[in-house]
Design a protein around this motif. Structure first.
Motif, mmCIF file in Angstrom:
data_model
loop_
_atom_site.group_PDB
_atom_site.id
_atom_site.type_symbol
_atom_site.label_atom_id
_atom_site.label_comp_id
_atom_site.label_asym_id
_atom_site.label_seq_id
_atom_site.Cartn_x
_atom_site.Cartn_y
_atom_site.Cartn_z
ATOM 1 N N LEU A 1 0.818 -1.247 -0.054
ATOM 2 C CA LEU A 1 -0.031 -0.161 0.079
ATOM 3 C C LEU A 1 0.644 1.235 0.054
ATOM 4 O O LEU A 1 1.725 1.476 0.936
ATOM 5 N N GLY A 2 0.522 1.939 -1.015
ATOM 6 C CA GLY A 2 1.596 3.334 -1.126
ATOM 7 C C GLY A 2 0.722 4.488 -0.953
ATOM 8 O O GLY A 2 0.416 4.913 0.168
ATOM 9 N N CYS A 3 0.031 4.896 -2.021
ATOM 10 C CA CYS A 3 -0.805 6.277 -1.670
ATOM 11 C C CYS A 3 -2.512 5.836 -1.155
ATOM 12 O O CYS A 3 -2.907 6.823 -0.775
ATOM 13 N N GLU A 4 -2.771 4.732 -1.403
ATOM 14 C CA GLU A 4 -4.032 4.324 -0.825
ATOM 15 C C GLU A 4 -5.286 4.965 -1.429
ATOM 16 O O GLU A 4 -6.354 5.113 -0.680
ATOM 17 N N GLY B 1 -5.347 4.912 -5.125
ATOM 18 C CA GLY B 1 -5.721 4.843 -6.710
ATOM 19 C C GLY B 1 -4.684 5.213 -7.533
ATOM 20 O O GLY B 1 -4.662 5.119 -8.703
ATOM 21 N N VAL B 2 -3.441 5.888 -7.028
ATOM 22 C CA VAL B 2 -2.395 6.502 -7.944
ATOM 23 C C VAL B 2 -1.393 5.768 -8.266
ATOM 24 O O VAL B 2 -0.770 5.655 -9.452
ATOM 25 N N CYS B 3 -0.685 4.994 -7.196
ATOM 26 C CA CYS B 3 0.714 4.630 -7.248
ATOM 27 C C CYS B 3 0.590 3.260 -7.863
ATOM 28 O O CYS B 3 1.685 2.648 -8.440
ATOM 29 N N GLY B 4 -0.459 2.446 -7.964
ATOM 30 C CA GLY B 4 -0.263 0.786 -8.471
ATOM 31 C C GLY B 4 0.319 -0.129 -7.419
ATOM 32 O O GLY B 4 0.480 -1.189 -7.716
ATOM 33 N N ALA B 5 0.906 0.503 -6.495
ATOM 34 C CA ALA B 5 1.477 -0.665 -5.508
ATOM 35 C C ALA B 5 0.688 -1.821 -5.151
ATOM 36 O O ALA B 5 0.898 -2.764 -4.962
ATOM 37 N N CYS B 6 -0.668 -1.638 -5.183
ATOM 38 C CA CYS B 6 -1.364 -2.565 -4.290
ATOM 39 C C CYS B 6 -2.015 -3.440 -5.716
ATOM 40 O O CYS B 6 -3.195 -4.054 -5.153
ATOM 41 N N ARG C 1 -6.968 -2.304 -8.738
ATOM 42 C CA ARG C 1 -6.162 -1.475 -7.577
ATOM 43 C C ARG C 1 -7.117 -2.009 -6.338
ATOM 44 O O ARG C 1 -7.963 -1.566 -5.942
ATOM 45 N N CYS D 1 -6.590 -1.120 -3.304
ATOM 46 C CA CYS D 1 -6.896 -0.014 -2.354
ATOM 47 C C CYS D 1 -8.376 0.734 -2.756
ATOM 48 O O CYS D 1 -8.743 1.458 -1.886
#
Ligand code: FES
Ligand code: FES
Length: 179
Positions: free
Chosen positions: A40-43, A45-50, A60, A62
Motif C-alpha cells: 500500500l502506497g498512496c491508498e 488509486g494513484v501509485c499502483g503498488a496494490c 487496484r 485499495c
C-alpha cells in the motif's frame, strides 16, 4: 460495524474471512489473510503498488471493498512462485535486469506485467510503457523495468507460453490441474 463473511479464491486456494463493509480489499488481503506482499502506497488509486489480478484483470485493491471480491478469483504476488521453488520468469527477469531497487513498487508491477504478457506475449516498448503507466516507481527510472518486461516476454515465449492460455504466464494456481 458488523463484520460480514467473505469467501473467495486466492492463488488457487479457497479462503474465507470476515471484514467490515468499509474494509478495503487491500487491507483484507494484508490484515485478514496475511498476504502482505500486496503493498500500500498512496491508498487512493494513484501509485499502483496494490495492484492484484481479480478474475484475470488488474485492479487496484485499495480502491475496492473486500466485499466486492466476494466469490472472485484473486491473484497476488504470493501466487507467482512457490515459496521454496524457483522465481517466476517475470520475477527472474526483474532480478536479472535490475528492474527494482527498493522493491516497494515491485509486487504491483509484477501483477500488471502478468496481465500485459497474457494479453500480448511480444509487446513493444511503447506498449509496455503505456500498460505500466499506472504503476509508479520512485527508484529505477523505468528503463530497467522496460528491459525486464522485454526479457520476461522472451523467457515466456521460449518456454512456450505463447498467449493468453500460456501456462507460464499464469501465476501458480490459476485453475489448471493441481492449481
Ligand atoms: S495503494 Fe492503491 S493505488 Fe496506491
Ligand atoms: S523500486 Fe523503489 S519504488 Fe520502485
Amino acid at each position: 460495524m458488523a463484520r460480514r463473511e467473505i469467501e473467495l479464491r486466492v492463488n488457487g486456494r479457497s479462503l474465507r474471512g470476515s471484514a467490515e463493509p468499509r474494509t478495503t480489499l487491500a487491507d483484507f488481503l494484508r490484515d485478514e489473510l496475511g498476504l502482505t506482499g500486496t503493498h500500500l502506497g498512496c491508498e487512493h488509486g494513484v501509485c499502483g503498488a496494490c495492484t492484484i489480478l481479480l478474475d484475470g484483470r488488474s485492479v487496484r485493491s485499495c480502491l475496492l471493498f473486500a466485499l466486492q471480491a466476494q466469490g472472485s478469483e484473486l491473484r497476488t504476488v504470493e501466487g507467482l512462485a512457490d515459496p521454496d521453488g524457483p522465481l517466476h520468469p517475470i520475477q527472474e527477469a526483474f532480478s536479472e535486469h535490475h528492474g527494482l531497487q527498493c522493491g516497494f513498487c515491485t509486487p504491483g508491477f509484477l501483477m500488471s506485467v502478468c496481465e500485459l504478457l497474457a494479453d500480448d506475449p511480444d509487446p513493444g516498448e511503447q506498449e509496455i510503457r503505456a500498460y505500466l503507466s499506472g504503476n509508479l516507481c520512485r527508484c529505477t527510472g523505468y528503463q530497467n523495468i522496460v528491459a525486464a518486461v522485454q526479457a520476461a516476454a522472451g523467457k515466456l515465449r521460449e518456454a512456450g507460453a505463447g498467449g493468453p492460455g500460456g501456462s507460464r504466464v499464469a501465476p501458480r494456481g490459476t485453475g489448471g490441474p493441481g492449481g
